[in-house]
Design an enzyme around this catalytic site. Structure first.
Site, mmCIF file in Angstrom:
data_model
loop_
_atom_site.group_PDB
_atom_site.id
_atom_site.type_symbol
_atom_site.label_atom_id
_atom_site.label_comp_id
_atom_site.label_asym_id
_atom_site.label_seq_id
_atom_site.Cartn_x
_atom_site.Cartn_y
_atom_site.Cartn_z
ATOM 1 N N LYS A 153 -12.209 -6.236 9.019
ATOM 2 C CA LYS A 153 -11.729 -6.724 7.725
ATOM 3 C C LYS A 153 -12.274 -8.132 7.449
ATOM 4 O O LYS A 153 -12.486 -8.929 8.372
ATOM 5 C CB LYS A 153 -10.198 -6.733 7.748
ATOM 6 C CG LYS A 153 -9.526 -7.028 6.420
ATOM 7 C CD LYS A 153 -8.016 -6.884 6.563
ATOM 8 C CE LYS A 153 -7.269 -7.209 5.282
ATOM 9 N NZ LYS A 153 -5.807 -7.003 5.426
ATOM 10 N N SER A 228 -4.017 -4.306 1.746
ATOM 11 C CA SER A 228 -5.188 -5.124 1.484
ATOM 12 C C SER A 228 -6.412 -4.739 2.307
ATOM 13 O O SER A 228 -7.526 -5.182 2.033
ATOM 14 C CB SER A 228 -4.858 -6.589 1.738
ATOM 15 O OG SER A 228 -4.472 -6.821 3.091
ATOM 16 N N SER A 252 -0.408 -3.411 4.885
ATOM 17 C CA SER A 252 -1.814 -3.578 4.514
ATOM 18 C C SER A 252 -2.800 -2.752 5.328
ATOM 19 O O SER A 252 -3.953 -2.610 4.931
ATOM 20 C CB SER A 252 -2.209 -5.055 4.604
ATOM 21 O OG SER A 252 -1.514 -5.814 3.647
#
Length: 594
Positions: A153, A228, A252
């Site tokens: 990420k 996210s 997330s």
């Protein structure tokens, strides 16, 4: 130009005959000009930063694509399609036995990641150092992830690359060293090869930001990938990565994994190192974030956790308890007592959510497990605890980080209340209460806590809730919990307006219970038909919006959520594996019957 015209019009209206008033008006106007000029300069600067970030991303993708073409020309017999069709367990076995070259695996996934990104916009940068890293792999030191390309990420620190968290202010601040997780991945032989897209501020569950744009769903380009960690989920769901690392605050990892039809796991906070995993608002303690893996199957999640929970991590970050992965617990076949939760009592499950959960419940009962009804405690009170914990400062830190750059459309409605002074939010909350109880509730929760004393009270209330929940688990005598995962993937621009479904996931961040999602079915035509009659518990604006967000989801993946008590991460993964296997066996039986 419009702002200048407005200013000039205001100038004519504000001129007064007296010198004093004229001077005052000029002073005010000069002040307004200065503020406006600074804002314009800020946005010009933001524009330059964004252009530079995009140029770096595009350049890395072009260089990687050229490298892939060069390698394929030198190795025309490489079967990339076959390689990317293998599971992580199959790949690691072949790599360990010398039946597959790390180079072939690396270039196969690099090619696939570039292809998937063109369709889904899920990558923020190819880590060009990975090409050199590949050359330095030691075949005599084969860690658990030897030769495996891993995506990370965007907020995971990788030396010389930005971790922007989707906000402009963090651009141009490359990491000075790798995060602990990246260092441990490398020690275990893995090759971090790409950074993936995130939501602006990482506080929205729609994956979109003003720097890199929106990431779309691999199963339907008209749907969001979730957030996210949406870039991770989309890349893996689209076949461009075999294993990824995301982070989870409120869901997330789990939300995008569920939306994209893959598995995602949120460990107990503290089980993995957070050093080098960037948060937009560090220091917030009520609802803590943690890194977590995403993959297509549960065994891959377990292998990743086993690889990370090693002496190297414990040495790099002594705050992590030196507790290796418990393989025996993960592979246990002991029947479980499973709590069964159909609803959180706050957001009514959709037809596809209810059907998916009940199908899994039936499979577990048939397999010899005991299912026990379970209801969560004080959901509304503790949704407020979670919201006030994350925004204890009333959103001030968030607004500070968002300065100097435009707001992403997916975040605007979520952020706008924070621009109002707290006294006005409290007043609006009071006025809204008779007409919109949930709107009033949200407005009040957005004010955060008012003092240090109240913050301590809030922390104490969270601790009380954790112990109350543990006591309820003991009373029910359950080992794990099966509960809904909201879905399917939303239509665009709904996530920021729908905070209430989040408590299906955020409650386990508040409680610090390990939790993961497993895909179990897809939305049927019957589910879609029943959704037309969905009303919701409150039959208010948010229930209607939830229905609208989910419409048109036929064929999209549906998941369930599996939960265990703190520090029983291996048991949670074992439960996820049980669900995965039973669903797989059920599908095989149906195929054979047909």
């Amino acid at each position: 130009m419009a702002h200048v015209k407005q200013f000039l019009a205001g100038l004519e209206l504000d001129i007064r005959p007296t010198v004093a008033l004229f001077a005052g008006a000029v002073a005010c106007l000069v002040g307004a000009l200065v503020v406006r000029a600074r804002a314009v300069d800020g946005h010009l600067d933001a524009g330059k930063k964004i252009q530079r970030a995009r140029k770096l991303r595009d350049g890395s993708l072009e260089k990687a694509e050229q490298a892939v073409l060069h390698y394929k020309n030198l190795h025309p017999k490489m079967d990339s399609s076959f390689i990317v069709s293998l599971s992580l367990a199959e790949l690691t076995s072949k790599l360990q036995d010398g039946l597959l070259k790390p180079e072939d695996l690396f270039y196969s996934y690099m090619e696939k990641a570039i292809e998937v990104n063109k369709k889904l916009n899920c990558c923020t940068s190819i880590l060009l150092e990975s090409f050199e890293h590949l050359k330095t792999l030691d075949p005599n030191d084969r860690g658990l992830l030897y030769g495996v390309p891993v995506s990370i990420k965007e907020n995971m620190a990788y030396k010389n690359y930005d971790s922007s968290c989707g906000v402009v202010v963090n651009l141009g601040r490359p990491a000075e060293r790798d995060s602990v997780i990246v260092q441990v991945l490398k020690r275990q032989g893995a090759i971090p090869f790409v950074k993936t897209n995130i939501s602006q501020s990482m506080l929205s569950y729609e994956c979109s930001n003003v720097i890199y744009g929106p990431t779309v769903n691999p199963h339907n380009l008209q749907k969001t990938s979730g957030g996210s960690s949406g870039g991770e989920a989309a890349l893996i769901g689209g076949g461009g990565s075999i294993l990824g690392i995301g982070s989870d605050l409120g869901g997330s990892v789990r939300i995008p994994a569920a939306f994209c039809g893959i598995c995602g796991f949120k460990p107990t906070v503290g089980r993995l190192s957070k050093l080098g995993t960037k948060a937009l608002c560090p220091g917030q303690k009520s609802v803590s974030t943690t890194a977590g893996p995403l993959a297509k199957d549960v065994d891959s999640l377990a292998l990743c956790m086993q690889a990370l929970l090693c002496d190297h991590m414990f040495a790099l970050d002594p705050t992590v308890p030196p507790v290796p992965f418990n393989v025996q617990m993960y592979k246990s076949a002991k029947p479980l007592r499973i709590g069964y939760m159909e609803s959180d009592g706050f957001t009514q499950p959709t037809p596809s959510m209810t059907r998916s959960l009940r199908e899994v419940r039936a499979l577990l009962e048939q397999a010899g497990h005991t299912l026990v009804p379970y209801n969560p405690l004080r959901i509304k009170d503790n949704f407020e605890l979670a919201t006030k914990g994350v925004f204890a400062d009333g959103g001030a830190n968030l607004l500070q980080k968002l300065k100097g750059g435009p707001l992403d459309p997916s975040l605007k409605l979520q952020v706008y209340p924070f621009y109002l002074p707290c006294w006005l939010r409290k007043t609006l909350s009071f006025l809204m209460r008779p007409l919109s109880p949930r709107g009033s509730f949200l407005m009040q929760a957005s004010t955060g806590v008012g003092s240090v004393s109240e913050l301590w009270q809030q922390h104490s209330a969270v601790e009380d809730y954790i112990h109350e929940t543990l006591a309820e688990w003991r009373r029910c005598n359950i080992d794990v919990l099966l509960c809904p995962m909201f879905g399917p993937a939303y239509n665009f621009f709904h996530c920021g307006r729908l905070p209430f479904p989040l408590f299906y996931t955020a409650i386990y961040n508040l409680l610090n219970f390990p939790a993961g999602v497993v895909p179990v079915s897809t939305v049927t035509a019957e589910d879609e038909e029943e959704l037309r009659h969905y009303k919701g518990f409150f039959q208010d604006f948010w229930d209607k919006l939830f229905k609208k967000a989910l419409s048109g989801g036929r064929g999209l993946p549906m998941a369930v959520q599996c939960v265990a008590r703190p520090w029983q991460d291996e048991l949670c993964l074992r439960f996820m594996k049980e669900v995965e296997e039973l669903v797989k066996q059920s599908r095989m039986k149906r195929l054979q019957a047909d």
